[in-house]
Design a protein around this motif. Sequence first.
Motif, PDB file in Angstrom:
ATOM      1  N   VAL A 135     -48.039 -11.049   3.201  1.00 27.35           N
ATOM      2  CA  VAL A 135     -49.110 -10.655   3.887  1.00 27.35           C
ATOM      3  C   VAL A 135     -49.030 -11.468   5.363  1.00 27.35           C
ATOM      4  O   VAL A 135     -49.270 -10.681   6.393  1.00 27.35           O
ATOM      5  N   LYS A 136     -48.458 -12.579   5.477  1.00 33.89           N
ATOM      6  CA  LYS A 136     -48.106 -13.242   6.743  1.00 33.89           C
ATOM      7  C   LYS A 136     -46.984 -12.311   7.568  1.00 33.89           C
ATOM      8  O   LYS A 136     -47.246 -12.080   8.836  1.00 33.89           O
ATOM      9  N   VAL A 137     -45.942 -11.904   6.977  1.00 31.61           N
ATOM     10  CA  VAL A 137     -44.893 -11.252   7.608  1.00 31.61           C
ATOM     11  C   VAL A 137     -45.430  -9.896   8.033  1.00 31.61           C
ATOM     12  O   VAL A 137     -45.161  -9.512   9.063  1.00 31.61           O
ATOM     13  N   ILE A 138     -45.989  -9.099   7.146  1.00 32.99           N
ATOM     14  CA  ILE A 138     -46.457  -7.809   7.657  1.00 32.99           C
ATOM     15  C   ILE A 138     -47.474  -7.887   8.595  1.00 32.99           C
ATOM     16  O   ILE A 138     -47.470  -7.021   9.379  1.00 32.99           O
ATOM     17  N   SER A 139     -48.445  -8.791   8.690  1.00 31.74           N
ATOM     18  CA  SER A 139     -49.471  -8.853   9.711  1.00 31.74           C
ATOM     19  C   SER A 139     -48.711  -9.343  10.893  1.00 31.74           C
ATOM     20  O   SER A 139     -49.181  -8.471  12.033  1.00 31.74           O
TER      21      SER A 139
ATOM     22  N   SER B  72     -46.959  -7.141  16.336  1.00 32.75           N
ATOM     23  CA  SER B  72     -45.648  -7.057  17.370  1.00 32.75           C
ATOM     24  C   SER B  72     -45.382  -5.454  17.585  1.00 32.75           C
ATOM     25  O   SER B  72     -45.205  -5.319  18.679  1.00 32.75           O
ATOM     26  N   ARG B  73     -45.665  -4.711  16.793  1.00 30.55           N
ATOM     27  CA  ARG B  73     -45.328  -3.250  17.154  1.00 30.55           C
ATOM     28  C   ARG B  73     -46.572  -2.470  17.679  1.00 30.55           C
ATOM     29  O   ARG B  73     -46.831  -1.283  17.513  1.00 30.55           O
ATOM     30  N   ASN B  74     -47.698  -3.222  17.811  1.00 32.00           N
ATOM     31  CA  ASN B  74     -48.846  -2.658  18.577  1.00 32.00           C
ATOM     32  C   ASN B  74     -49.666  -1.724  17.743  1.00 32.00           C
ATOM     33  O   ASN B  74     -49.914  -0.562  18.188  1.00 32.00           O
TER      34      ASN B  74
ATOM     35  N   TYR C 191     -57.680  -6.443   9.777  1.00 34.49           N
ATOM     36  CA  TYR C 191     -58.274  -5.091   9.634  1.00 34.49           C
ATOM     37  C   TYR C 191     -59.213  -5.512  10.922  1.00 34.49           C
ATOM     38  O   TYR C 191     -59.386  -4.307  11.682  1.00 34.49           O
ATOM     39  N   PHE C 192     -59.893  -6.379  11.305  1.00 41.92           N
ATOM     40  CA  PHE C 192     -60.946  -6.521  12.434  1.00 41.92           C
ATOM     41  C   PHE C 192     -60.023  -6.140  13.595  1.00 41.92           C
ATOM     42  O   PHE C 192     -60.522  -5.580  14.649  1.00 41.92           O
ATOM     43  N   ARG C 193     -58.916  -6.422  13.830  1.00 46.59           N
ATOM     44  CA  ARG C 193     -58.010  -6.436  15.124  1.00 46.59           C
ATOM     45  C   ARG C 193     -57.892  -4.870  15.211  1.00 46.59           C
ATOM     46  O   ARG C 193     -57.867  -4.176  16.411  1.00 46.59           O
TER      47      ARG C 193
ATOM     48  N   SER D  98     -56.254   5.005  15.466  1.00 43.52           N
ATOM     49  CA  SER D  98     -54.769   4.823  15.145  1.00 43.52           C
ATOM     50  C   SER D  98     -55.180   5.471  13.581  1.00 43.52           C
ATOM     51  O   SER D  98     -55.909   5.643  13.007  1.00 43.52           O
ATOM     52  N   VAL D  99     -53.761   5.764  13.125  1.00 44.23           N
ATOM     53  CA  VAL D  99     -53.552   6.564  11.739  1.00 44.23           C
ATOM     54  C   VAL D  99     -53.982   5.465  10.718  1.00 44.23           C
ATOM     55  O   VAL D  99     -54.118   5.789   9.431  1.00 44.23           O
ATOM     56  N   LEU D 100     -53.963   4.286  11.018  1.00 44.52           N
ATOM     57  CA  LEU D 100     -54.142   3.021  10.128  1.00 44.52           C
ATOM     58  C   LEU D 100     -55.889   2.846   9.777  1.00 44.52           C
ATOM     59  O   LEU D 100     -56.067   2.007   9.093  1.00 44.52           O
ATOM     60  N   LEU D 101     -56.689   3.595  10.513  1.00 44.22           N
ATOM     61  CA  LEU D 101     -57.887   3.380  10.401  1.00 44.22           C
ATOM     62  C   LEU D 101     -58.625   3.839   8.742  1.00 44.22           C
ATOM     63  O   LEU D 101     -59.156   3.219   8.433  1.00 44.22           O
TER      64      LEU D 101
END
Length: 798
Positions: A403-407, A412-414, A503-505, A513-516
């Motif tokens: 989770v740390k690495v993926i977050s 970093s990739r905005n 999530y909150f960011r 974003s497509v991540l919503l």
Amino acid sequence: MAKASKRNNKKRPSFRKLLKTSNLKLDNKQKNRQFKQQNSAKKQRKEQRKLQQAITDVSHKPLKPLERYKKKQVGEEEEEEEEFLESLPVDMMDDDDLEQIRAMAKKASFLTRDISSCAPVHDKKRKSKQQVEKYEKIPRKMQQEEEKELIHLLPIKDKHGLIPQTMEKPVVPEAEEEEEPMDQDKLNNEEEPESLAMLNAQEQFELRSQRLMEKKLRIASLSSAILADPHVNIKKLKELRAMLMETDPCIAVTVRKLVMVSLMEVFKDIVPSYRIRPLTEEEKATKVKKETLQLREFEEGLVSQYKFYLEDLEQTVKDWKQKKEKRSQAVSLENYKGLAEVAIRCICDLLVALPHFNFLNNIIVMVAPLMNDPARNVSEMCCDAVSTLLKQDKLGQASLAVVKVISGMIKSRNYNVKPQVLNCFLCLRIKEVEMKKDTEDTAPKKKFMSFKEKKANLSRMQRKWKKAEEKLQKELLEAEASESKDKKIKLHTETLNIVFLTYFRILKKAQKSVLLPSVLEGLAKFAHLINLEFFDDLLAVLYGLITSGDLTVRESLHCIVTSFHILSGQGDVLNIDPLKFYNHLYKTLLTLHAGGTNDNTAIVLKCLDIMLTKRRKQVTLQRAQGFLKRLSTLGLHLMPDSCVGILAANRTLMHTFPKCDILLDNEMQGSGVYLPELDVPEYCNPQNTSLWELHLLKTHFHPVVRKFAVHLMKGAPSEGSGALSMELSRRTPVQLFEDYSVKDMTFNPPVAGPSSMKKEHFTIGDAFLDSELKAQIDAALQDESEQMSLDFTLQQET
């Protein structure tokens, strides 16, 4: 006499001092002897190198022909003799002296003979005329006697003093430096292009298959030897790993792939079930048993080879990404992708199989960027591996690292990553976290009596028994392993905090974003673990997203599910009226797609379950009737799988709200007219209409839809003639939708001719087809094929 007495009175050295001084002398002698041996060995090696160099220089120089001289005739010899006599100072000599010199000259062969001739001087004296061989001209070394080292033993004490004891030990000479032989592979590679150019295609294929079979047998033998006894054959890992650098261009790609997979399987079998830590200097200095020393050597070699193997895999992926061509050119740029895919698969398998072993963080750092790779198969492979790891992780250490690495990568990739990367968070096994310290403080804890309390309240014997009892209680508490449970909860709490922060960011900075959808789905899953302080702000943000109009239907449905998950858990204590969310869902129902597979139906069914069924006490009868009427209307234009799910939801509503059966009657129950276009379920007067859609659905071509329509027309009874079968009644609406989902429904028209119309052109999911429906489709296809054959014959006649 006085001096003599003084000398006699001098104290003799003690035995300990003699031992100390003798030890120092012995150490110095041993060091000098070793130094002399090293110097002599160095000189010997230098002489051998010079000798070998001289031999190689002589062997490489071209041989020159020997000079041959002609034998001089008698007249020429006399002329030379006269010239020699003329050169002498005859004027200053007497006749007697001159005759004596001439006689001496005749006797002295080194003056009278021809110096330029090659003939031996004393030819008659030599017994044999054998030529001197080359090896006899090589200077020989004097054979040196081996120095014998003395082992000093304990001395013996006699009346005359100490007698030293020694024992001879043969000195082991140092191994001479061996010259590295020429690499046979390089010679083979130099000869390969010439040999391959002379062969035809079939011979080249046979040669390649022969070499490949040799490499396969070598890989198999090394792998089986390592697996048979890893502690003894751990050094063979290096030999197997060296085959990753195969330079033969014919088989380089295949051999490297085989070695990668073989090493992966070997490591998965021989790696222990614990993490190997490096030894400290004190641990290395201590003496241990032979078995312990062998185990340490095995662990050290295993960790180093595992590290080098991971570095090789990482370098292979980097070469593919950078399209970096190697000097050897054994692997072309076109084959980099295949090698990299095999390397990535090996990394993913090691991540799933060995999360407890060393270098876990390094593997996660390698895999995380590849989850967002443009290549679809690579990204799916890495996402599946990470999801599997999160599902298998029970303690939580690996989950926290992932989770740390993926977050960090998402930030970093905005937030420009694939939704599949964020969907991996849904696989986290988090059920319990530290909510507040107040709850911990209020929890009852086991307390022991102090010494003053014991002395005041207990007798001596009671204090003794109490002490033994407290000691036993402490041992029992340690046996319960409560510390590991606390550690697990602490890791889960830290992991969930990072997930919510991500999530909150995204909700704050990347709402378009497509991540919503992934964020909303994640919030819906972990809503029961969110702190109550964030509920008001989170619901306000979700409702703002719904009313903004920038979301798709699926995203708005996810917002509704998330909101009610929050309200159904800890949010029950909050006085929040979610009427606006009910109205939005009621409005969104008619926007579901009428054709093809509809994935949004599952989310709608989840919304209905959590909004109406689970919150039955907060829902009015008019709201339930409004949803029941709109769902019946919706079932008319949906596909059969969605229609089955909608009708199953209507059955649940009729069981939850029994007074909804008034919609099965034609009589009016109040004033007003039903307003189907109104988007507020409470004010559309649903009690003044009826479920006439069920009469149309009972003639539906799908048999399950017909069964549900007839069942609802009879009031959805649980027993009797109108009841459903046990298989249908026990299934939830979401499960029924998934069971009868149309996975692939396409129609491929025939090319030409009547015979080309076959049943295979119309394919439907197996769960969708039952015996009655298959018979109807067969009859329809048969009638259509007969009509097409008739049209085809008429067209030929005309």
